[in-house]
Motif scaffolding. Structure first.
Motif, PDB file in Angstrom:
ATOM      1  N   ALA A 211       0.823  -1.214   0.000  1.00  0.00           N
ATOM      2  CA  ALA A 211       0.000   0.000   0.000  1.00  0.00           C
ATOM      3  C   ALA A 211       0.856   1.263   0.000  1.00  0.00           C
ATOM      4  CB  ALA A 211      -0.940   0.000   1.201  1.00  0.00           C
ATOM      5  N   LYS A 212       1.944   1.272   0.766  1.00  0.00           N
ATOM      6  CA  LYS A 212       2.776   2.482   0.856  1.00  0.00           C
ATOM      7  C   LYS A 212       3.425   2.835  -0.479  1.00  0.00           C
ATOM      8  CE  LYS A 212       7.044   0.306   2.565  1.00  0.00           C
ATOM      9  NZ  LYS A 212       7.778   0.463   1.336  1.00  0.00           N
ATOM     10  N   ASP A 213       3.617   1.859  -1.359  1.00  0.00           N
ATOM     11  CA  ASP A 213       4.208   2.100  -2.676  1.00  0.00           C
ATOM     12  C   ASP A 213       3.146   2.164  -3.776  1.00  0.00           C
ATOM     13  OD1 ASP A 213       6.868   2.141  -1.733  1.00  0.00           O
ATOM     14  OD2 ASP A 213       6.892  -0.052  -1.698  1.00  0.00           O
ATOM     15  N   ALA A 214       1.866   2.166  -3.346  1.00  0.00           N
ATOM     16  CA  ALA A 214       0.753   2.248  -4.304  1.00  0.00           C
ATOM     17  C   ALA A 214       0.014   3.563  -4.044  1.00  0.00           C
ATOM     18  CB  ALA A 214      -0.150   1.028  -4.159  1.00  0.00           C
ATOM     19  N   TYR A 215      -1.135   3.491  -3.399  1.00  0.00           N
ATOM     20  CA  TYR A 215      -1.936   4.695  -3.145  1.00  0.00           C
ATOM     21  C   TYR A 215      -1.870   5.134  -1.694  1.00  0.00           C
ATOM     22  CZ  TYR A 215      -3.533   4.141  -7.857  1.00  0.00           C
ATOM     23  OH  TYR A 215      -3.561   4.044  -9.227  1.00  0.00           O
TER      24      TYR A 215
ATOM     25  N   GLU B  41      -1.276   4.419   2.652  1.00  0.00           N
ATOM     26  CA  GLU B  41      -2.103   3.832   3.701  1.00  0.00           C
ATOM     27  C   GLU B  41      -3.384   4.650   3.822  1.00  0.00           C
ATOM     28  OE1 GLU B  41      -1.420   1.029   5.007  1.00  0.00           O
ATOM     29  OE2 GLU B  41       0.684   0.836   4.448  1.00  0.00           O
ATOM     30  N   THR B  42      -4.392   4.081   4.445  1.00  0.00           N
ATOM     31  CA  THR B  42      -5.632   4.808   4.686  1.00  0.00           C
ATOM     32  C   THR B  42      -5.330   5.965   5.629  1.00  0.00           C
ATOM     33  OG1 THR B  42      -6.902   2.782   4.393  1.00  0.00           O
ATOM     34  CG2 THR B  42      -8.001   4.594   5.532  1.00  0.00           C
ATOM     35  N   ASP B  43      -5.788   7.162   5.272  1.00  0.00           N
ATOM     36  CA  ASP B  43      -5.565   8.367   6.066  1.00  0.00           C
ATOM     37  C   ASP B  43      -6.829   8.661   6.866  1.00  0.00           C
ATOM     38  OD1 ASP B  43      -5.093  10.886   7.107  1.00  0.00           O
ATOM     39  OD2 ASP B  43      -4.728  11.845   5.166  1.00  0.00           O
TER      40      ASP B  43
ATOM     41  N   ASN C 278     -10.474   9.015   1.021  1.00  0.00           N
ATOM     42  CA  ASN C 278      -9.275   8.291   0.604  1.00  0.00           C
ATOM     43  C   ASN C 278      -9.476   7.750  -0.812  1.00  0.00           C
ATOM     44  OD1 ASN C 278      -7.243   7.894   2.902  1.00  0.00           O
ATOM     45  ND2 ASN C 278      -9.189   7.450   3.923  1.00  0.00           N
ATOM     46  N   HIS C 279      -8.371   7.571  -1.546  1.00  0.00           N
ATOM     47  CA  HIS C 279      -8.448   6.889  -2.838  1.00  0.00           C
ATOM     48  C   HIS C 279      -9.019   5.501  -2.571  1.00  0.00           C
ATOM     49  CE1 HIS C 279      -7.167   4.748  -6.444  1.00  0.00           C
ATOM     50  NE2 HIS C 279      -7.021   5.923  -7.025  1.00  0.00           N
TER      51      HIS C 279
END
Length: 143
Positions: free
Chosen positions: A65-69, A71-73, A124-125
């Motif tokens: 997730a960290k290298d994609a969109y 983490e959830t914010d 979030n995305h």
């Protein structure tokens, strides 16, 4: 044979899936995706997978997730007063809406929860917080 390096313009076919196998996007049946490797046009994990590939190469990659969109914010979870929702608008959990920020720019949200006096919206995305799997085929290097 030329290998992809940072700065190359490439064309790829891809299929993006979640780890449970659910497909969320694909270029199959469309024109291949064209972008410049290392220019920040793609999510980091996808971009990092291309260097060293040759035309015709295929690979499957997992992207955290960290290298994609990202983490959830939690700060992107919004409590929206129901009194500001038009009376004729019927909201449902999972429904996608578009709000405007203070500058009038639109941004998408998803209805996460309906409470008595507020609607819980998630800005979030839709792929934030998810590990992604991509099948990639390098179609071409260069214009």
């Amino acid at each position: 044979m030329a290998e992809v390096k940072s700065g190359d313009v490439v064309k790829v076919h891809y299929t993006g899936k979640l780890t449970n196998g659910e497909q969320f996007d694909s270029s199959i049946g469309r024109e291949p995706l064209e972008f410049t490797v290392g220019a920040g046009q793609m999510i980091a994990g996808f971009d990092a997978a291309l260097p060293g590939m040759n035309v015709g190469d295929k690979k499957t990659i997992n992207i955290a997730a960290k290298d994609a969109y990202g983490e959830t914010d939690e700060t992107a979870i919004i409590e929206f007063p129901k009194e500001h929702v038009p009376a004729e608008m019927k909201l449902e959990v999972g429904q996608q809406l578009t709000l405007s920020n203070e500058q009038g720019q639109p941004f998408p949200v998803v209805v996460k929860e309906l409470r008595e006096d507020v609607v819980i919206l998630d800005a979030n995305h839709f792929l934030a917080g998810k590990e992604l799997v991509f099948d990639i085929e390098l179609v071409s290097i260069g214009a």
